[in-house]
Design a protein around this motif. Structure first.
Motif, PDB file in Angstrom:
ATOM      1  N   TRP A 166       0.803  -1.221   0.000  1.00  0.00           N
ATOM      2  CA  TRP A 166       0.000   0.000   0.000  1.00  0.00           C
ATOM      3  C   TRP A 166       0.837   1.272   0.000  1.00  0.00           C
ATOM      4  O   TRP A 166       0.295   2.368  -0.131  1.00  0.00           O
ATOM      5  CB  TRP A 166      -0.943   0.013   1.213  1.00  0.00           C
ATOM      6  CG  TRP A 166      -0.362  -0.466   2.499  1.00  0.00           C
ATOM      7  CD1 TRP A 166      -0.522  -1.688   3.074  1.00  0.00           C
ATOM      8  CD2 TRP A 166       0.490   0.280   3.389  1.00  0.00           C
ATOM      9  NE1 TRP A 166       0.170  -1.766   4.254  1.00  0.00           N
ATOM     10  CE2 TRP A 166       0.793  -0.573   4.481  1.00  0.00           C
ATOM     11  CE3 TRP A 166       1.019   1.574   3.376  1.00  0.00           C
ATOM     12  CZ2 TRP A 166       1.607  -0.169   5.537  1.00  0.00           C
ATOM     13  CZ3 TRP A 166       1.833   1.968   4.430  1.00  0.00           C
ATOM     14  CH2 TRP A 166       2.113   1.110   5.484  1.00  0.00           C
ATOM     15  N   MET A 170      -0.605   4.790  -1.643  1.00  0.00           N
ATOM     16  CA  MET A 170      -0.810   5.858  -0.663  1.00  0.00           C
ATOM     17  C   MET A 170      -0.029   7.111  -1.071  1.00  0.00           C
ATOM     18  O   MET A 170      -0.538   8.235  -0.936  1.00  0.00           O
ATOM     19  CB  MET A 170      -0.392   5.381   0.729  1.00  0.00           C
ATOM     20  CG  MET A 170      -0.638   6.421   1.807  1.00  0.00           C
ATOM     21  SD  MET A 170      -0.633   5.721   3.468  1.00  0.00           S
ATOM     22  CE  MET A 170      -2.250   4.952   3.499  1.00  0.00           C
ATOM     23  N   ARG A 176      -5.438  12.813  -0.161  1.00  0.00           N
ATOM     24  CA  ARG A 176      -4.818  12.610   1.154  1.00  0.00           C
ATOM     25  C   ARG A 176      -3.614  13.518   1.326  1.00  0.00           C
ATOM     26  O   ARG A 176      -3.439  14.191   2.347  1.00  0.00           O
ATOM     27  CB  ARG A 176      -4.402  11.151   1.312  1.00  0.00           C
ATOM     28  CG  ARG A 176      -3.436  10.897   2.461  1.00  0.00           C
ATOM     29  CD  ARG A 176      -2.835   9.486   2.336  1.00  0.00           C
ATOM     30  NE  ARG A 176      -1.725   9.303   3.266  1.00  0.00           N
ATOM     31  CZ  ARG A 176      -0.475   9.630   3.021  1.00  0.00           C
ATOM     32  NH1 ARG A 176      -0.153  10.197   1.872  1.00  0.00           N
ATOM     33  NH2 ARG A 176       0.474   9.418   3.917  1.00  0.00           N
ATOM     34  N   SER A 274      -3.613   2.556  10.381  1.00  0.00           N
ATOM     35  CA  SER A 274      -3.900   1.460   9.464  1.00  0.00           C
ATOM     36  C   SER A 274      -5.345   1.563   9.001  1.00  0.00           C
ATOM     37  O   SER A 274      -6.142   2.342   9.539  1.00  0.00           O
ATOM     38  CB  SER A 274      -3.675   0.116  10.161  1.00  0.00           C
ATOM     39  OG  SER A 274      -4.515   0.006  11.297  1.00  0.00           O
ATOM     40  N   SER A 275      -5.699   0.768   8.010  1.00  0.00           N
ATOM     41  CA  SER A 275      -7.059   0.837   7.485  1.00  0.00           C
ATOM     42  C   SER A 275      -8.092   0.539   8.561  1.00  0.00           C
ATOM     43  O   SER A 275      -9.205   1.052   8.516  1.00  0.00           O
ATOM     44  CB  SER A 275      -7.215  -0.142   6.319  1.00  0.00           C
ATOM     45  OG  SER A 275      -6.410   0.248   5.219  1.00  0.00           O
ATOM     46  N   TRP A 393     -14.551   2.320   7.667  1.00  0.00           N
ATOM     47  CA  TRP A 393     -13.568   3.194   7.035  1.00  0.00           C
ATOM     48  C   TRP A 393     -13.131   4.228   8.058  1.00  0.00           C
ATOM     49  O   TRP A 393     -13.523   4.166   9.225  1.00  0.00           O
ATOM     50  CB  TRP A 393     -14.146   3.840   5.771  1.00  0.00           C
ATOM     51  CG  TRP A 393     -15.383   4.649   5.980  1.00  0.00           C
ATOM     52  CD1 TRP A 393     -15.475   5.997   6.180  1.00  0.00           C
ATOM     53  CD2 TRP A 393     -16.732   4.158   6.004  1.00  0.00           C
ATOM     54  NE1 TRP A 393     -16.783   6.380   6.336  1.00  0.00           N
ATOM     55  CE2 TRP A 393     -17.576   5.280   6.235  1.00  0.00           C
ATOM     56  CE3 TRP A 393     -17.302   2.896   5.860  1.00  0.00           C
ATOM     57  CZ2 TRP A 393     -18.959   5.160   6.318  1.00  0.00           C
ATOM     58  CZ3 TRP A 393     -18.679   2.780   5.949  1.00  0.00           C
ATOM     59  CH2 TRP A 393     -19.493   3.896   6.169  1.00  0.00           C
ATOM     60  N   ASN A 406     -11.837   7.950   3.826  1.00  0.00           N
ATOM     61  CA  ASN A 406     -11.832   6.991   2.722  1.00  0.00           C
ATOM     62  C   ASN A 406     -13.199   6.315   2.628  1.00  0.00           C
ATOM     63  O   ASN A 406     -13.331   5.098   2.627  1.00  0.00           O
ATOM     64  CB  ASN A 406     -10.725   5.942   2.890  1.00  0.00           C
ATOM     65  CG  ASN A 406     -10.871   5.112   4.157  1.00  0.00           C
ATOM     66  OD1 ASN A 406     -11.334   5.602   5.175  1.00  0.00           O
ATOM     67  ND2 ASN A 406     -10.465   3.850   4.098  1.00  0.00           N
ATOM     68  N   TRP A 416      -5.313   3.512   1.757  1.00  0.00           N
ATOM     69  CA  TRP A 416      -6.222   3.008   2.773  1.00  0.00           C
ATOM     70  C   TRP A 416      -7.361   2.240   2.115  1.00  0.00           C
ATOM     71  O   TRP A 416      -7.976   2.713   1.154  1.00  0.00           O
ATOM     72  CB  TRP A 416      -6.818   4.154   3.580  1.00  0.00           C
ATOM     73  CG  TRP A 416      -5.943   4.630   4.693  1.00  0.00           C
ATOM     74  CD1 TRP A 416      -5.167   3.871   5.523  1.00  0.00           C
ATOM     75  CD2 TRP A 416      -5.750   5.988   5.103  1.00  0.00           C
ATOM     76  NE1 TRP A 416      -4.496   4.663   6.419  1.00  0.00           N
ATOM     77  CE2 TRP A 416      -4.846   5.971   6.186  1.00  0.00           C
ATOM     78  CE3 TRP A 416      -6.256   7.199   4.669  1.00  0.00           C
ATOM     79  CZ2 TRP A 416      -4.435   7.122   6.839  1.00  0.00           C
ATOM     80  CZ3 TRP A 416      -5.862   8.348   5.313  1.00  0.00           C
ATOM     81  CH2 TRP A 416      -4.957   8.307   6.388  1.00  0.00           C
TER      82      TRP A 416
END
Length: 453
Positions: A166, A170, A176, A274-275, A393, A406, A416
């Motif tokens: 990721w 990202m 973002r 983190s997600s 999310w 997100n 994410w």
């Protein structure tokens, strides 16, 4: 070793060696082994015969015996680079990785231009989980053999294995990045260009670079993955900010005021969320920073992070979260081992919303301490269906008036992901009714469980 063999013994040894080598060439390995041992018993040319015997034993898959032969050779010639190399490979074959690394390091020190030995050392280091050291050795070998495609492949493979997938999406996430830049620029305008900036989990160094471009004169960044930290420092230098940004290859918990930081930082920037919000020890990291590394009135970016979510139904996702009858057999107990958190992309996976969006857990990252929490959330059901879990999310509060999320309805191209938190078993829900959910966290993971089960 005894004195030089007599003429008769010398003739006998030469004949035995010739016979053994002929048998070896013909593929009679057992006969060749007996011949080589006979030559060694006659104390003839041991430094030449032992490598032949050891190699033969290796072909016979007799690694322990091969190792003995290599060690016998090294007892005679301790600086025999080939013997050390082969001993290292044999030790690796036997699973004695630490000893294998030591032997191969000795071999490479004796023969520093041997790309094959250096490459083999890199392979063993990688197998030992020492990826950063392995990459260094692969680079060293590639410098000696720049056209070696195998070395290039291994170097790229290990580099990719050390960096989560990721990172690149990202970095390419423009909304973002713009949100972080707006917040960082505003913070530096308030604190001033001489304010010390601390970047935790620097990754590529992007947030540090944004801070420096916004005027920050003193940025300390840390990245615990050595390979990524090394690349970040290279990127910082390449972009002309090496005089303002220093990257340390260590976690923030290993930083100290008076060592890496001259004074407590006035601005903290970090993107270690983190997600699913908490997995990367977010709370431990922020609490440690507040306790040891930040000024009491430090500006924190992001200021808060909230897990948002909704009830969902999905036949597609259900096949990842539950198992029942398969090929006429009941395999449902295996669902106990199913992953509780499945990464998804909101608009790329077929699922049906069964509720409105709800705030699940909010973290105030400006606080110095966070306790585990568990509460009840009553979710009104807006559509009937078989709820398999909650799609979650993040909503990130970066600075007054600067936020980022997100949301699955509009975000599919960044680093994410959304997360499906699957229930232990599906729950049938009816529109107009409610479903009670236990929501909270244990400081490491989110807790999202239906209270009807």
């Amino acid at each position: 070793m005894t004195d030089q063999p007599s003429t008769d013994r010398l003739s006998e040894a030469r004949a035995a060696l010739a016979t053994a080598m002929a048998l070896h060439e013909q593929g009679d390995l057992e006969g060749a082994e007996a011949g080589y041992r006979a030559v060694l018993a006659l104390e003839y040319r041991a430094t030449d015969v032992l490598p032949l015997l050891a190699g033969l034993l290796g072909r016979l898959s007799r690694a322990e015996d091969a190792l003995i032969a290599w060690e016998q050779l090294l007892a005679i010639a301790p600086d025999h680079a080939v013997a050390l190399h082969e001993k290292g490979l044999t030790l690796h074959w036997l699973g004695r990785t630490g000893e294998a690394v030591a032997a191969l390091e000795q071999a490479c020190a004796l023969d520093p231009h041997n790309a094959i030995a250096i490459g083999n050392l890199a392979v063993v280091l990688a197998d030992a989980g020492r990826n950063h050291a392995a990459i260094g050795q692969f680079r060293r070998a590639l410098a000696l053999q720049s056209d070696n495609l195998h070395l290039r492949h291994q170097l790229r493979r290990l580099g990719a294995a050390s960096v989560p997938f990721w990172h690149i999406p990202m970095m390419n996430d423009a909304p973002r990045n713009d949100a972080f830049e707006a917040a960082i620029t505003a913070a530096i305008a308030v604190a001033g260009p001489d304010a010390r900036v601390l970047d935790i989990g620097a990754g590529s160094g992007l947030l540090s670079l944004i801070a420096a471009r916004a005027g920050a004169q003193h940025v300390v960044a840390c990245e615990m993955e050595p390979l990524i930290a090394e690349m970040a420092q290279q990127i910082v230098a390449q972009n002309g900010y090496a005089d303002r940004i220093t990257v340390h290859a260590k976690p923030s918990t290993d930083l100290a005021v008076g060592v890496e930081l001259d004074v407590p930082a006035q601005i903290l920037v970090s993107e270690i969320l983190s997600s699913d919000l908490l997995t990367e020890k977010v709370l431990d990291t922020f609490e440690d920073a507040h306790r040891r590394l930040l000024a009491p009135d430090a500006l924190v970016i992001p200021r808060a992070a909230t897990a948002m979510g909704c009830l969902v139904a999905s036949e597609t996702l259900a096949d990842y979260a539950f198992v029942g009858e398969v090929s006429g057999f009941d395999l449902s107990p295996f669902t106990d081992f199913a992953q509780q958190r499945l990464p998804i992309h909101g608009t790329m996976t077929a699922w049906q919303r069964l509720s409105d969006d709800h705030e699940l857990v909010r973290l105030d990252l400006t606080q110095a301490k966070h306790d585990a929490v568990l509460t009840r959330l009553r979710i009104p059901v807006t559509a009937s269906g078989r709820a398999i879990g909650i799609v979650q999310w993040m909503h990130i509060d970066l600075w007054p008036g600067v936020t980022f999320d997100n949301h699955p309805d509009r975000y599919t191209d960044g680093g994410w992901l959304q997360i499906l938190h699957s229930f232990p078993t599906p729950v049938d829900v009816i529109a107009g009714e409610t479903l009670d959910i236990a929501v909270g966290h244990d400081r490491i993971t989110l807790i999202l469980l239906p209270l009807t089960q």
